[in-house]
Enzyme design. Structure first.
Site, PDB file in Angstrom:
ATOM      1  N   HIS A 123     -19.214 -25.991  67.133  1.00 27.00           N
ATOM      2  CA  HIS A 123     -19.168 -25.822  65.676  1.00 27.00           C
ATOM      3  C   HIS A 123     -18.685 -24.430  65.257  1.00 27.00           C
ATOM      4  O   HIS A 123     -17.828 -24.284  64.391  1.00 27.00           O
ATOM      5  CB  HIS A 123     -20.549 -26.068  65.053  1.00 27.00           C
ATOM      6  CG  HIS A 123     -21.215 -27.326  65.532  1.00 27.00           C
ATOM      7  ND1 HIS A 123     -20.527 -28.500  65.707  1.00 27.00           N
ATOM      8  CD2 HIS A 123     -22.501 -27.608  65.879  1.00 27.00           C
ATOM      9  CE1 HIS A 123     -21.362 -29.445  66.130  1.00 27.00           C
ATOM     10  NE2 HIS A 123     -22.559 -28.927  66.247  1.00 27.00           N
ATOM     11  N   LYS A 138     -32.219 -20.900  66.133  1.00 31.68           N
ATOM     12  CA  LYS A 138     -33.245 -21.816  65.632  1.00 31.68           C
ATOM     13  C   LYS A 138     -34.436 -20.973  65.185  1.00 31.68           C
ATOM     14  O   LYS A 138     -34.632 -19.854  65.654  1.00 31.68           O
ATOM     15  CB  LYS A 138     -33.683 -22.766  66.739  1.00 31.68           C
ATOM     16  CG  LYS A 138     -32.513 -23.587  67.297  1.00 31.68           C
ATOM     17  CD  LYS A 138     -32.759 -25.069  67.185  1.00 31.68           C
ATOM     18  CE  LYS A 138     -31.636 -25.890  67.749  1.00 31.68           C
ATOM     19  NZ  LYS A 138     -30.958 -26.724  66.746  1.00 31.68           N
ATOM     20  N   LYS A 149     -17.600 -32.017  57.537  1.00 30.43           N
ATOM     21  CA  LYS A 149     -18.277 -31.487  56.347  1.00 30.43           C
ATOM     22  C   LYS A 149     -17.234 -31.109  55.296  1.00 30.43           C
ATOM     23  O   LYS A 149     -16.259 -30.423  55.603  1.00 30.43           O
ATOM     24  CB  LYS A 149     -19.124 -30.255  56.706  1.00 30.43           C
ATOM     25  CG  LYS A 149     -20.350 -30.585  57.578  1.00 30.43           C
ATOM     26  CD  LYS A 149     -21.153 -29.335  57.887  1.00 30.43           C
ATOM     27  CE  LYS A 149     -22.178 -29.565  58.984  1.00 30.43           C
ATOM     28  NZ  LYS A 149     -23.433 -30.120  58.530  1.00 30.43           N
ATOM     29  N   ASP A 162     -26.839 -51.893  80.194  1.00 35.49           N
ATOM     30  CA  ASP A 162     -27.104 -50.706  81.009  1.00 35.49           C
ATOM     31  C   ASP A 162     -25.719 -50.223  81.453  1.00 35.49           C
ATOM     32  O   ASP A 162     -25.091 -50.831  82.322  1.00 35.49           O
ATOM     33  CB  ASP A 162     -27.970 -51.095  82.206  1.00 35.49           C
ATOM     34  CG  ASP A 162     -28.134 -49.939  83.182  1.00 35.49           C
ATOM     35  OD1 ASP A 162     -27.508 -48.873  82.953  1.00 35.49           O
ATOM     36  OD2 ASP A 162     -28.857 -50.093  84.174  1.00 35.49           O
ATOM     37  N   GLU A 193     -30.731 -21.958  61.429  1.00 38.18           N
ATOM     38  CA  GLU A 193     -31.539 -23.161  61.239  1.00 38.18           C
ATOM     39  C   GLU A 193     -33.004 -22.768  61.232  1.00 38.18           C
ATOM     40  O   GLU A 193     -33.391 -21.792  61.886  1.00 38.18           O
ATOM     41  CB  GLU A 193     -31.317 -24.138  62.400  1.00 38.18           C
ATOM     42  CG  GLU A 193     -29.893 -24.635  62.519  1.00 38.18           C
ATOM     43  CD  GLU A 193     -29.779 -25.713  63.592  1.00 38.18           C
ATOM     44  OE1 GLU A 193     -29.806 -26.881  63.244  1.00 38.18           O
ATOM     45  OE2 GLU A 193     -29.694 -25.357  64.784  1.00 38.18           O
TER      46      GLU A 193
END
Ligand code: BG6
Length: 481
Positions: free
Chosen positions: A236, A330, A178, A89, A212
């Site tokens: 990003h 999205k 990437k 923890d 996305e």
């Protein structure tokens, strides 16, 4: 700095990122003999596990997230042997001594990958320091979210800096891992063709799209407090923008590359009122499949944006007057990350008299899922031209998977984990970059609050609210859909 760690601690080892990305990446590196035989990996999290049950957990993750048959059973088994587990923890300083015992001596180098809730950053750093897990041969990788604004990001950065010097802090932006993102640098700086044209004199505008199809994906707690601007643009998209816009670094090394990126980020002009658009998806359909709206997925009304479009400017000599249109969202119709460099028209068309019009050239860089570089050029339509010469746009198209059929495609975290273990910071984000990013983002959010901007609804499966189309059209620009 040039040591290769033989110990790796994964904080958040039972979390989603670990299951989906970190464990599969490490297993793939292991199978390809890219990590040293003596590398030991210690997972830690709050969940109750011992070594055996953590290995079983990891085996399940590999079965679920590695393509079937990618790794031999023997490689999976020997990878699992590298793993041990310590329950912890992180908010309780007492637990770190047991972690240090589990890790063992770190004089040959330790790398730590921290992907935990932001509230645990500070206690974790303090716990590591107290337990002797922050010495000269320890590096720390930090996964986002690193704060929710400049102030909280500085707070985290200060806490980390109190224990680790900047050259041992590895801030992760997985887009930099990437392959096609790194290829941007090769395209720009390993070819003579582009650089002379890469400026306001020849480029009319730039578009960066990260779309996305997914929605909330069960990340209710995190996403609703963040929104598209902070989740995608702050990191990003601004990193993509910096790579597109930066001056040529003298070398491909961590200092030179990051020095150039940060200059771009510092020169971002504050976004004018009216130059940003936000949206939130409502129910709709994607790929013929009905999907619920954001509110419905969340279970309550919310004013979090799931889409944002921005017209950005970089106030420097190279980019004077060139708009950079950014959009991300999205539940858009397709998943794609793409950069479009729109060139200016030729200054004078010698074909005008025959009625042929020359379309300005365009460079389209597909980052994902299509990895390609496409350059549109004007060509003469074959024929005897009795009715006048005709021109048509034709693409020069380089598909990277076709061009490089041999080399294995690796996912971003394979590259980033290996660079962390080996100590190469080139693809990690420096503190000054993160802070410049937040400064620009905070000002946008402050503008939204001031003007009471609320996200416009858009139908899931569409390209966002119509105001995003209008934002580009005001400059005579159409989004490249
Ligand atoms: C993450 C965001 O950083 O990036 C997610 O938090 C997003 O919301 C993801 O889905 C996108 O990454 P990729 O690699 O799938 O484009």
């Amino acid at each position: 700095m040039a040591f290769v760690s033989d110990r790796l601690i994964l904080f958040g080892a039972t979390g989603d990122l670990s299951r989906r990305m970190l464990l599969p990446s490490l297993a793939a590196l292991h199978a390809d003999r890219l990590v040293a035989d003596d590398l030991r990996i210690v997972g830690t999290a709050r969940s109750a596990h011992d070594d055996q049950s953590f290995r079983a957990f990891a085996a399940e993750a590999l079965a679920e997230f590695l393509p079937a048959g990618q790794l031999a059973d023997a490689d999976i088994a020997s990878f699992l042997d590298r793993l041990t587990y310590q329950q912890l923890d992180a908010s309780d300083p007492a637990g770190f001594a047991a972690l240090a015992d589990k890790v063992g001596p770190v004089n040959d180098g330790l790398s730590i990958f921290l992907s935990t809730a932001p509230s645990l950053f500070e206690p974790t750093i303090a716990g590591l320091a107290a337990a002797g897990l922050a010495g000269d041969r320890v590096r720390i990788g930090l996964e986002k979210p690193l704060g929710t604004d400049l102030a909280t990001s500085c707070q985290i950065n200060d806490a980390v800096a109190a224990v680790f010097p900047e050259n041992r802090i590895f801030r992760i932006d997985h887009y930099l891992g990437k392959e096609t993102v790194q290829n941007l640098l090769a395209l720009r700086f390993a070819n003579i063709l582009f650089e002379p044209l890469w400026n306001a004199q020849h480029i009319e505008h730039v578009q960066i799209t990260v779309s996305e199809t997914v929605g909330l994906e069960g990340r209710v707690g995190f996403y609703d407090g963040a929104g598209a601007l902070r989740d995608m643009v702050q990191n990003h998209m601004l990193q993509l923008l910096a790579l597109v816009a930066m001056e040529p670094p003298a070398n491909f090394d961590a200092t030179a590359v990051r020095d150039e990126k940060v200059k771009v980020l510092r020169n971002l002009r504050p976004v004018a009122a009216g130059d940003s658009v936000t949206g939130q998806y409502g129910a709709g359909a994607i790929g013929g499949q009905a999907v619920p709206g954001y509110d419905e997925e969340l279970g309550k009304a919310s004013d979090t944006e799931t889409f944002v479009a921005i017209k950005a400017h970089i106030d420097n000599w190279r980019w004077k007057g060139v708009p950079f249109f950014l959009r991300t969202g999205k539940r858009l119709p397709e998943r794609k990350t793409e950069i479009v460099i729109q060139m200016r028209p030729v200054p004078h068309s010698i074909f005008a008299a025959s009625g042929a019009s020359a379309q300005p050239n365009r460079l389209i860089i597909g980052i994902q899922p299509r990895e390609n570089i496409r350059f549109t050029v004007m060509a003469k339509v074959p024929g005897l031209d009795r009715g006048g010469l005709r021109l048509r746009e034709v693409p020069l198209d380089i598909s990277l998977p076709d061009a490089f059929a041999g080399p294995k495609r690796r996912i971003a975290y394979e590259r980033l984990l290996l660079d962390l273990i080996e100590g190469d910071q080139t693809l990690f984000v420096r503190r000054d970059e993160v802070e410049a990013q937040w400064r620009w983002i905070d000002a946008i959010r402050a503008g939204w609050t001031q003007s009471g901007l609320a996200p416009k609804p858009y139908t899931a499966g569409s390209w966002g609210p119509s105001t995003a189309v209008a934002l580009a059209e005001r400059d005579g620009v159409s989004w490249h859909d």
